[in-house]
Design a protein around this motif. Structure first.
Motif, PDB file in Angstrom:
ATOM      1  N   THR A  71      -2.893  20.527  -0.016  1.00 12.70           N
ATOM      2  CA  THR A  71      -2.150  20.948  -1.191  1.00 12.70           C
ATOM      3  C   THR A  71      -1.058  19.937  -1.481  1.00 12.70           C
ATOM      4  O   THR A  71      -0.476  19.349  -0.568  1.00 12.70           O
ATOM      5  N   PRO A  72      -0.778  19.703  -2.751  1.00  9.58           N
ATOM      6  CA  PRO A  72       0.277  18.745  -3.094  1.00  9.58           C
ATOM      7  C   PRO A  72       1.629  19.230  -2.583  1.00  9.58           C
ATOM      8  O   PRO A  72       1.894  20.424  -2.531  1.00  9.58           O
ATOM      9  N   GLU A  73       2.474  18.272  -2.209  1.00 10.77           N
ATOM     10  CA  GLU A  73       3.810  18.615  -1.738  1.00 10.77           C
ATOM     11  C   GLU A  73       4.708  18.920  -2.927  1.00 10.77           C
ATOM     12  O   GLU A  73       4.553  18.348  -4.003  1.00 10.77           O
ATOM     13  N   PRO A  74       5.674  19.804  -2.740  1.00 14.24           N
ATOM     14  CA  PRO A  74       6.623  20.088  -3.828  1.00 14.24           C
ATOM     15  C   PRO A  74       7.505  18.876  -4.090  1.00 14.24           C
ATOM     16  O   PRO A  74       7.628  17.992  -3.239  1.00 14.24           O
ATOM     17  N   PRO A  75       8.146  18.829  -5.274  1.00 14.87           N
ATOM     18  CA  PRO A  75       9.047  17.704  -5.563  1.00 14.87           C
ATOM     19  C   PRO A  75      10.108  17.570  -4.476  1.00 14.87           C
ATOM     20  O   PRO A  75      10.657  18.563  -4.004  1.00 14.87           O
ATOM     21  N   GLY A  76      10.380  16.351  -4.086  1.00 18.39           N
ATOM     22  CA  GLY A  76      11.384  16.094  -3.058  1.00 18.39           C
ATOM     23  C   GLY A  76      10.867  16.288  -1.646  1.00 18.39           C
ATOM     24  O   GLY A  76      11.621  16.247  -0.693  1.00 18.39           O
ATOM     25  N   ALA A  77       9.553  16.508  -1.507  1.00 17.48           N
ATOM     26  CA  ALA A  77       8.972  16.712  -0.186  1.00 17.48           C
ATOM     27  C   ALA A  77       9.043  15.420   0.620  1.00 17.48           C
ATOM     28  O   ALA A  77       9.068  14.331   0.062  1.00 17.48           O
ATOM     29  N   PRO A  78       9.085  15.537   1.947  1.00 16.47           N
ATOM     30  CA  PRO A  78       9.242  14.343   2.792  1.00 16.47           C
ATOM     31  C   PRO A  78       8.216  13.238   2.517  1.00 16.47           C
ATOM     32  O   PRO A  78       8.576  12.064   2.521  1.00 16.47           O
ATOM     33  N   GLY A  79       6.954  13.576   2.295  1.00 22.93           N
ATOM     34  CA  GLY A  79       5.948  12.538   2.065  1.00 22.93           C
ATOM     35  C   GLY A  79       6.246  11.705   0.842  1.00 22.93           C
ATOM     36  O   GLY A  79       6.149  10.473   0.873  1.00 22.93           O
ATOM     37  N   LEU A  80       6.621  12.333  -0.247  1.00 18.94           N
ATOM     38  CA  LEU A  80       6.948  11.613  -1.472  1.00 18.94           C
ATOM     39  C   LEU A  80       8.221  10.786  -1.286  1.00 18.94           C
ATOM     40  O   LEU A  80       8.293   9.631  -1.700  1.00 18.94           O
ATOM     41  N   LEU A  81       9.213  11.366  -0.650  1.00 22.91           N
ATOM     42  CA  LEU A  81      10.448  10.624  -0.400  1.00 22.91           C
ATOM     43  C   LEU A  81      10.219   9.478   0.572  1.00 22.91           C
ATOM     44  O   LEU A  81      10.844   8.414   0.437  1.00 22.91           O
ATOM     45  N   ASP A  82       9.313   9.654   1.531  1.00 17.83           N
ATOM     46  CA  ASP A  82       8.945   8.551   2.424  1.00 17.83           C
ATOM     47  C   ASP A  82       8.299   7.419   1.631  1.00 17.83           C
ATOM     48  O   ASP A  82       8.613   6.242   1.840  1.00 17.83           O
TER      49      ASP A  82
ATOM     50  N   LEU B  39       8.691   6.796  -1.556  1.00 18.72           N
ATOM     51  CA  LEU B  39       9.716   6.203  -2.416  1.00 18.72           C
ATOM     52  C   LEU B  39      10.607   5.248  -1.632  1.00 18.72           C
ATOM     53  O   LEU B  39      10.830   4.108  -2.050  1.00 18.72           O
ATOM     54  N   GLN B  40      11.106   5.685  -0.478  1.00 15.99           N
ATOM     55  CA  GLN B  40      11.992   4.803   0.294  1.00 15.99           C
ATOM     56  C   GLN B  40      11.232   3.582   0.773  1.00 15.99           C
ATOM     57  O   GLN B  40      11.786   2.494   0.838  1.00 15.99           O
ATOM     58  N   HIS B  41       9.944   3.740   1.080  1.00 15.75           N
ATOM     59  CA  HIS B  41       9.133   2.590   1.498  1.00 15.75           C
ATOM     60  C   HIS B  41       9.021   1.576   0.352  1.00 15.75           C
ATOM     61  O   HIS B  41       9.205   0.373   0.557  1.00 15.75           O
TER      62      HIS B  41
ATOM     63  N   THR C  35       0.848  -1.178   0.000  1.00 14.41           N
ATOM     64  CA  THR C  35       0.000   0.000   0.000  1.00 14.41           C
ATOM     65  C   THR C  35       0.886   1.230   0.000  1.00 14.41           C
ATOM     66  O   THR C  35       1.763   1.357   0.856  1.00 14.41           O
ATOM     67  N   PRO C  36       0.695   2.125  -0.968  1.00 20.64           N
ATOM     68  CA  PRO C  36       1.558   3.299  -1.011  1.00 20.64           C
ATOM     69  C   PRO C  36       1.416   4.141   0.248  1.00 20.64           C
ATOM     70  O   PRO C  36       0.316   4.338   0.759  1.00 20.64           O
ATOM     71  N   ALA C  37       2.540   4.608   0.765  1.00 22.25           N
ATOM     72  CA  ALA C  37       2.522   5.536   1.882  1.00 22.25           C
ATOM     73  C   ALA C  37       1.938   6.852   1.387  1.00 22.25           C
ATOM     74  O   ALA C  37       2.115   7.208   0.227  1.00 22.25           O
ATOM     75  N   PRO C  38       1.204   7.569   2.222  1.00 21.70           N
ATOM     76  CA  PRO C  38       0.636   8.833   1.758  1.00 21.70           C
ATOM     77  C   PRO C  38       1.744   9.800   1.355  1.00 21.70           C
ATOM     78  O   PRO C  38       2.782   9.869   2.000  1.00 21.70           O
ATOM     79  N   VAL C  39       1.501  10.530   0.265  1.00 22.26           N
ATOM     80  CA  VAL C  39       2.513  11.458  -0.208  1.00 22.26           C
ATOM     81  C   VAL C  39       2.179  12.897   0.149  1.00 22.26           C
ATOM     82  O   VAL C  39       2.934  13.794  -0.124  1.00 22.26           O
ATOM     83  N   SER C  40       1.031  13.117   0.769  1.00 25.07           N
ATOM     84  CA  SER C  40       0.657  14.478   1.135  1.00 25.07           C
ATOM     85  C   SER C  40      -0.065  14.456   2.468  1.00 25.07           C
ATOM     86  O   SER C  40      -0.941  13.642   2.697  1.00 25.07           O
ATOM     87  N   ARG C  41       0.300  15.365   3.357  1.00 28.57           N
ATOM     88  CA  ARG C  41      -0.332  15.412   4.668  1.00 28.57           C
ATOM     89  C   ARG C  41      -1.408  16.489   4.732  1.00 28.57           C
ATOM     90  O   ARG C  41      -2.178  16.534   5.661  1.00 28.57           O
ATOM     91  N   GLY C  42      -1.420  17.360   3.792  1.00 25.41           N
ATOM     92  CA  GLY C  42      -2.397  18.457   3.779  1.00 25.41           C
ATOM     93  C   GLY C  42      -3.277  18.396   2.551  1.00 25.41           C
ATOM     94  O   GLY C  42      -3.351  17.380   1.874  1.00 25.41           O
TER      95      GLY C  42
END
Length: 182
Positions: free
Chosen positions: A18-29, A31-33, A9-16
């Protein structure tokens, strides 16, 4: 214990909202997951192929045989340098391949004192069996994908692996898309 659904299951990429900017922690989280899940799945299945050949050749042996097939006979130092590993590691990994007749040790044509490693005919046949089985696995896993999706995934995975190799070697990552190789 997590289920396979939990693991993929993909980890959430946005906590709010609005979409996170490229390289934001949610997206990187996320990806690493997914990289961690991939590493676990690859280790569990060893991406060994299908049928009787499933898990029949370990990763180190496959990579060594593949390199010898692609680049031809070479010495331990050249093989180690090309794979980005220590010569003693190559020596240790090649020993069982020599013992089982998949790799031959021969004298260097120009310096008879030097040893050259070469894929044997038996090694070539075995490598092709494993490649065929692994191709079938890749076909099954990506069955619903278009050829463009397969190519895009291969290109990005190759680029990712190249960036990891560059980092390990202390080099800056290349900005170009490398040609996929085995």
């Amino acid at each position: 214990m997590p289920t396979s659904q939990d693991m993929t299951t993909p980890a959430p990429v946005s906590r709010g909202t609005t979409p996170e900017p490229p390289g934001a922690p949610g997206l990187l989280d996320a990806l690493q997951h997914q990289v961690a899940v991939f590493a676990r799945r690859a280790e569990q299945t060893r991406l060994g192929g299908t049928g009787q050949l499933r898990n029949s050749m370990d990763r180190a042996a496959y990579l060594l045989l593949n390199r010898l097939d692609q680049e031809g006979p070479m010495g331990v130092k050249a093989l180690a340098a090309g794979m980005g590993i220590d010569s003693s590691t190559v020596t240790r990994q090649v020993a069982p391949l020599v013992d089982t007749g998949l790799v031959k040790r021969t004298s260097h044509p120009e310096d008879g004192r030097a040893v050259v490693l070469q894929l044997s005919p038996r090694g070539q046949a075995r490598l092709e069996e494993v490649r065929s089985s692994r191709r079938e696995l890749m076909a099954q896993v990506t069955e619903g994908w278009t050829e463009e999706e397969r190519q895009s995934f291969c290109t990005l995975l190759t680029r990712f692996n190249s960036a990891l190799s560059a980092r390990q070697a202390g080099l800056p990552p290349a900005d170009t898309d490398p040609t996929p190789t085995s």
